[in-house]
Design a protein around this motif. Structure first.
Motif, PDB file in Angstrom:
ATOM      1  N   LEU A  72       0.839  -1.198   0.000  1.00 42.23           N
ATOM      2  CA  LEU A  72       0.000   0.000   0.000  1.00 42.23           C
ATOM      3  C   LEU A  72       0.873   1.246   0.000  1.00 42.23           C
ATOM      4  CD1 LEU A  72      -2.761   1.512   0.550  1.00 42.23           C
ATOM      5  CD2 LEU A  72      -2.218   1.225   2.988  1.00 42.23           C
ATOM      6  N   ARG A  73       0.525   2.198  -0.846  1.00 43.50           N
ATOM      7  CA  ARG A  73       1.194   3.491  -0.783  1.00 43.50           C
ATOM      8  C   ARG A  73       0.312   4.593  -1.350  1.00 43.50           C
ATOM      9  NH1 ARG A  73       4.282   0.204  -3.956  1.00 43.50           N
ATOM     10  NH2 ARG A  73       4.610   0.695  -6.168  1.00 43.50           N
ATOM     11  N   ASP A  74       0.457   5.741  -0.723  1.00 44.80           N
ATOM     12  CA  ASP A  74      -0.196   6.971  -1.147  1.00 44.80           C
ATOM     13  C   ASP A  74       0.682   7.587  -2.233  1.00 44.80           C
ATOM     14  OD1 ASP A  74      -1.317   9.515  -1.389  1.00 44.80           O
ATOM     15  OD2 ASP A  74      -1.536   9.810   0.770  1.00 44.80           O
TER      16      ASP A  74
ATOM     17  N   SER B 134      -1.816  14.498  -1.101  1.00 44.39           N
ATOM     18  CA  SER B 134      -1.833  13.379  -0.157  1.00 44.39           C
ATOM     19  C   SER B 134      -3.275  13.001   0.146  1.00 44.39           C
ATOM     20  CB  SER B 134      -1.118  13.763   1.139  1.00 44.39           C
ATOM     21  OG  SER B 134       0.244  13.993   0.910  1.00 44.39           O
TER      22      SER B 134
ATOM     23  N   TRP C 135      -4.472   6.250  -3.673  1.00 47.06           N
ATOM     24  CA  TRP C 135      -3.643   5.159  -3.156  1.00 47.06           C
ATOM     25  C   TRP C 135      -3.604   4.021  -4.159  1.00 47.06           C
ATOM     26  CZ3 TRP C 135      -7.246   7.467   0.245  1.00 47.06           C
ATOM     27  CH2 TRP C 135      -6.745   7.988   1.445  1.00 47.06           C
ATOM     28  N   ARG C 136      -2.530   3.243  -4.103  1.00 44.21           N
ATOM     29  CA  ARG C 136      -2.442   1.972  -4.830  1.00 44.21           C
ATOM     30  C   ARG C 136      -2.064   0.885  -3.830  1.00 44.21           C
ATOM     31  NH1 ARG C 136       2.648   1.596  -8.758  1.00 44.21           N
ATOM     32  NH2 ARG C 136       2.185  -0.613  -8.413  1.00 44.21           N
ATOM     33  N   SER C 137      -2.490  -0.345  -4.099  1.00 39.23           N
ATOM     34  CA  SER C 137      -2.221  -1.392  -3.100  1.00 39.23           C
ATOM     35  C   SER C 137      -2.379  -2.775  -3.679  1.00 39.23           C
ATOM     36  CB  SER C 137      -3.164  -1.243  -1.902  1.00 39.23           C
ATOM     37  OG  SER C 137      -4.453  -1.735  -2.203  1.00 39.23           O
TER      38      SER C 137
ATOM     39  N   LEU D 132      -8.277   3.625   6.613  1.00 37.00           N
ATOM     40  CA  LEU D 132      -8.189   4.313   5.324  1.00 37.00           C
ATOM     41  C   LEU D 132      -9.416   5.191   5.102  1.00 37.00           C
ATOM     42  CD1 LEU D 132      -6.757   1.454   3.086  1.00 37.00           C
ATOM     43  CD2 LEU D 132      -5.617   3.611   3.638  1.00 37.00           C
TER      44      LEU D 132
ATOM     45  N   LEU E  21      -8.703   4.370  -3.871  1.00 34.34           N
ATOM     46  CA  LEU E  21      -7.671   3.337  -3.833  1.00 34.34           C
ATOM     47  C   LEU E  21      -7.914   2.388  -4.992  1.00 34.34           C
ATOM     48  CD1 LEU E  21      -6.327   1.334  -0.827  1.00 34.34           C
ATOM     49  CD2 LEU E  21      -7.179   0.108  -2.816  1.00 34.34           C
TER      50      LEU E  21
ATOM     51  N   HIS F  46      -6.514  -1.222  -6.957  1.00 38.05           N
ATOM     52  CA  HIS F  46      -5.753  -2.415  -6.582  1.00 38.05           C
ATOM     53  C   HIS F  46      -6.039  -3.569  -7.524  1.00 38.05           C
ATOM     54  CE1 HIS F  46      -8.883  -5.224  -5.058  1.00 38.05           C
ATOM     55  NE2 HIS F  46      -9.573  -4.104  -4.917  1.00 38.05           N
TER      56      HIS F  46
END
Length: 261
Positions: free
Chosen positions: A17-19, A32, A36-38, A52, A142, A144
């Protein structure tokens, strides 16, 4: 290779996971808490998803195939006020046996990038819809897949390209997954949709052998993303592809307005 029908997988925290906030793009930086991706949040503890949501997450974009999504759905999104969108970026190409079959034709990280570019072209409708979700959703999004490497990396590369990020930034973000791969693969061993019913099944044995190899399809090296961006022709090439589905300039402007400080 058969797949279990049970969705009872052990819940484990996200490891990829990262912003994307802070990445330098044209006119500023990605905000910010906006994108997000994860790896797969459907096998995450509820508390992690709740955290989240408390940070502003309002939508999840699921790029997994239909069988993956059906076997491990987003159980907590509705009750947490997070809307789940399913836009499969590939239905068959990411099945373990499909990767095994593709392996002989993919001999280098650059070949992985060619494969990625082909997925963008063949799934430009889903790519466009995903970009619309990101650009028009109020609150954070997000996106994914299972590992957060291939399908997720593809969409991240497209979004950052349209925002005007330098290629080195896009490639560096993609390559960050490499350091997480051991944890990712260990986590996915607990996912219902990745486990074979019969440990003696010949196809399952082939898949296990493949996933224990050092094949370039199982890595996240800079050359793969660089190759994809080169083959797609950067932002100009991506915008030309998007013309098949939408007004690409309007879409890019919406993304910039939503995501950039």
């Amino acid at each position: 290779m058969s797949i279990e029908t049970s969705t009872a997988a052990q819940t484990l925290p996200l490891v990829n996971l990262r912003d994307l906030g802070g990445i330098q793009v044209e006119g500023g930086r990605v905000k910010s808490g906006a994108l997000w991706r994860s790896d797969d949040p459907t096998i995450s503890p509820r508390a992690e998803l709740s955290e989240l949501a408390s940070q502003g997450l309002t939508a999840v974009l699921d790029l997994r195939s239909t069988p993956e999504a059906e076997l491990s759905p987003h159980r907590f999104s509705g009750e947490l006020g997070v809307r789940a969108h399913h836009l499969p970026l590939a239905e068959t190409a990411v099945h373990p046996l499909a990767l095994v079959e593709a392996a002989p034709a993919v001999r280098s990280p650059a070949d992985v990038g060619h494969w990625y570019a082909g997925l963008v072209r063949s799934h430009i409708h889903e790519v466009a819809e995903g970009l619309q979700v990101i650009g028009h959703t109020e609150g954070g999004v997000l996106f994914h897949c299972a590992a957060g490497k291939d399908r997720t990396g593809i969409l991240a590369g497209v979004v950052l390209t349209l925002l005007g990020a330098d290629r080195s930034e896009i490639v560096a973000d993609y390559a960050r997954t490499q350091e997480n791969l051991n944890q990712i693969f260990e986590r996915l061993r607990h996912a219902a949709y990745t486990r074979a019913q019969d440990p003696d099944d010949e196809d399952a044995a082939r898949a296990r052998e493949f996933f224990s190899s050092n094949h370039p399809l199982l890595a996240a090296t800079p050359d793969s993303m660089d190759s994809m961006l080169t083959e797609l022709g950067g932002s100009g090439g991506i915008l030309d592809l998007l013309k098949q589905q939408t007004d690409p300039d309007e879409l890019a402007e919406g993304l910039h307005s939503k995501l950039v400080d």
